[in-house]
Write an enzyme that holds these catalytic residues in place. Structure first.
Site, PDB file in Angstrom:
ATOM      1  N   GLU A 285      28.396 -80.116  35.511  1.00  0.00           N
ATOM      2  CA  GLU A 285      27.308 -79.304  34.761  1.00  0.00           C
ATOM      3  C   GLU A 285      26.094 -79.923  34.368  1.00  0.00           C
ATOM      4  O   GLU A 285      25.173 -79.546  34.026  1.00  0.00           O
ATOM      5  CB  GLU A 285      28.100 -79.047  33.564  1.00  0.00           C
ATOM      6  CG  GLU A 285      29.681 -78.381  33.320  1.00  0.00           C
ATOM      7  CD  GLU A 285      29.566 -77.465  33.725  1.00  0.00           C
ATOM      8  OE1 GLU A 285      28.146 -76.678  34.532  1.00  0.00           O
ATOM      9  OE2 GLU A 285      29.813 -75.700  32.290  1.00  0.00           O
TER      10      GLU A 285
ATOM     11  N   THR B 162      20.120 -72.026  32.153  1.00  0.00           N
ATOM     12  CA  THR B 162      20.354 -73.115  31.366  1.00  0.00           C
ATOM     13  C   THR B 162      19.234 -73.955  30.638  1.00  0.00           C
ATOM     14  O   THR B 162      19.400 -73.756  29.075  1.00  0.00           O
ATOM     15  CB  THR B 162      22.070 -73.580  31.145  1.00  0.00           C
ATOM     16  OG1 THR B 162      22.513 -72.988  31.763  1.00  0.00           O
ATOM     17  CG2 THR B 162      22.509 -74.524  30.209  1.00  0.00           C
TER      18      THR B 162
END
Length: 311
Positions: free
Chosen positions: A128, A181
Site C-alpha cells: 500500500e 489515492t
C-alpha cells in the site's frame, strides 16, 4: 505443498465515518492468484492478466509486500506468482490491497504459516505504501482477516476484528474513471473543526456498537462522514444523486468507497441491495457515465484458497 491458488477479495475502506481505520471485505469480487515455489531465491511475478501492471517486483504492490515477508523470514526461499487481475486499479475497492494481501497470505501458506495475521497485515501495508505513499491498513486488514475490521493503531500495529451482521449486504457502483489515492488525499483539509471531529468519532463508536448489536437503525444513523466525504464528493460524477437514490431505495447508508470513485451502499438483505443497485444505475444511465456494479454479502473469511482449474 508446492503451489497454492487463491481468491483475493475486494474491500471497502473508511465506511463513511471511519477514515483510515474501518474496512470491510467483499464476497464475490476479487483477484485470482497462483503461487508456486521456485528453486531460484527471491520473488518473481511471471504473468499478469486483466490489467496493465508492472511485472518488476519492486514496482508491483504484490512484489513489494512479498519482499517484506521474505526479508522477515530470513532464509533463502523462492516463489513465482501469476495474477488474474479482476479488480481495476484505482477503482476504490482495494485493488492494491487484494494483490498485496493475496501474495503474503499465499507465501505464508507455502512456508507452513510462520507468520501471524497481524504480521501479514504489516507486510501487505508495504504494498500500500508503494501504491499511494502511505502504509495504511484499512483495506488489507479486512482482506486478510475477513469481515469488518478496525485499525486502532499503526505504531504499534493493532487491528481489531469486528462483528459482521449476517444480513448486511453491500452495493458498490464504480464509474469507469480513475481517482488516484494520492489525488484524493490532496483535497483533504489538514485541520478540522472540533465539533465535526466529535461527531465523527461518535459515529465510529456507534457504528461499531450497531454491528455488534445487529441494530440496523443504529448502523444507518452512524454512516455519516462529516470530514472526508464533503471534500471528495466533487471528484465523483453524480455523487449526491447516487446517495439520494440509494437512500430512497432503502439503503442504510451510502458513501465513498475508499478514495473513490466507487460509491458504496449498505443494506439489510440482498433483496434491498439489488433494489439499491437498480436505483444507483439509473443515475449513471441518465447522465451517460459508464459503470460497473457489484452486489455482495460481507465476506467473513478474507483471502480464500481454491482448487486450481488446471492441475
Amino acid at each position: 505443498m508446492e503451489s497454492v491458488s487463491l481468491f483475493a477479495p475486494a474491500s471497502i475502506a473508511n465506511i463513511s465515518c471511519g477514515f483510515d481505520v474501518l474496512g470491510l471485505c467483499l464476497d464475490n469480487v476479487g483477484d485470482l492468484m497462483h503461487l508456486e515455489k521456485s528453486n531460484k531465491p527471491g520473488f518473481r511475478i511471471t504473468e499478469i492478466k486483466g490489467q496493465d501492471l508492472p511485472l518488476e517486483t519492486e514496482k508491483n504492490v504484490a512484489g513489494v509486500a512479498a519482499q517484506a515477508l521474505l526479508k522477515a523470514y530470513k532464509e533463502p526461499v523462492g516463489f513465482k506468482l501469476k495474477i488474474d487481475k479482476r479488480i481495476k486499479a484505482g477503482s476504490g475497492i482495494g485493488s492494491s490491497a487484494a494483490s498485496a494481501a493475496g501474495a503474503v497470505v499465499g507465501i505464508n501458506k507455502l512456508l507452513g504459516e510462520p507468520f501471524s495475521p497481524l504480521e501479514l497485515i504489516s507486510f501487505a501495508m508495504e504494498g500500500e505504501r508503494l501504491a499511494c505513499g502511505s502504509a495504511h491498513a484499512d483495506n488489507v486488514a479486512p482482506v486478510i482477516l475477513g469481515g469488518f475490521t478496525l485499525v486502532r493503531s499503526l505504531e504499534p500495529l493493532d487491528v481489531i476484528p469486528l462483528h459482521s451482521p449476517l444480513e448486511l449486504a453491500a452495493t458498490v457502483i464504480h464509474p469507469e474513471i480513475e481517482v488516484k489515492t494520492a489525488d484524493a488525499r490532496a483535497v483533504l483539509h489538514n485541520k478540522i473543526p472540533l465539533k465535526k471531529a466529535i461527531n465523527q468519532w461518535a459515529n465510529v463508536g456507534a457504528l461499531v456498537s450497531g454491528l455488534y448489536q445487529e441494530d440496523y437503525d443504529l448502523i444507518s444513523r452512524s454512516l455519516v462522514d462529516e470530514i472526508v466525504e464533503p471534500a471528495r464528493a466533487m471528484l465523483i460524477p453524480g455523487f449526491d444523486q447516487l446517495k439520494e437514490n440509494a437512500t430512497q431505495a432503502g439503503a442504510l447508508g451510502c458513501g465513498i468507497s475508499g478514495s473513490g470513485p466507487s460509491v458504496f451502499a449498505l443494506s439489510k438483505g440482498m433483496t434491498n441491495a439489488h433494489l439499491v443497485a437498480k436505483s444507483m444505475a439509473e443515475v449513471y444511465d441518465k447522465i451517460g457515465v459508464p459503470y460497473e456494479i457489484h452486489i455482495c454479502p460481507i465476506n467473513p473469511n478474507g483471502v480464500q484458497f481454491i482448487e486450481p482449474k488446471n492441475k
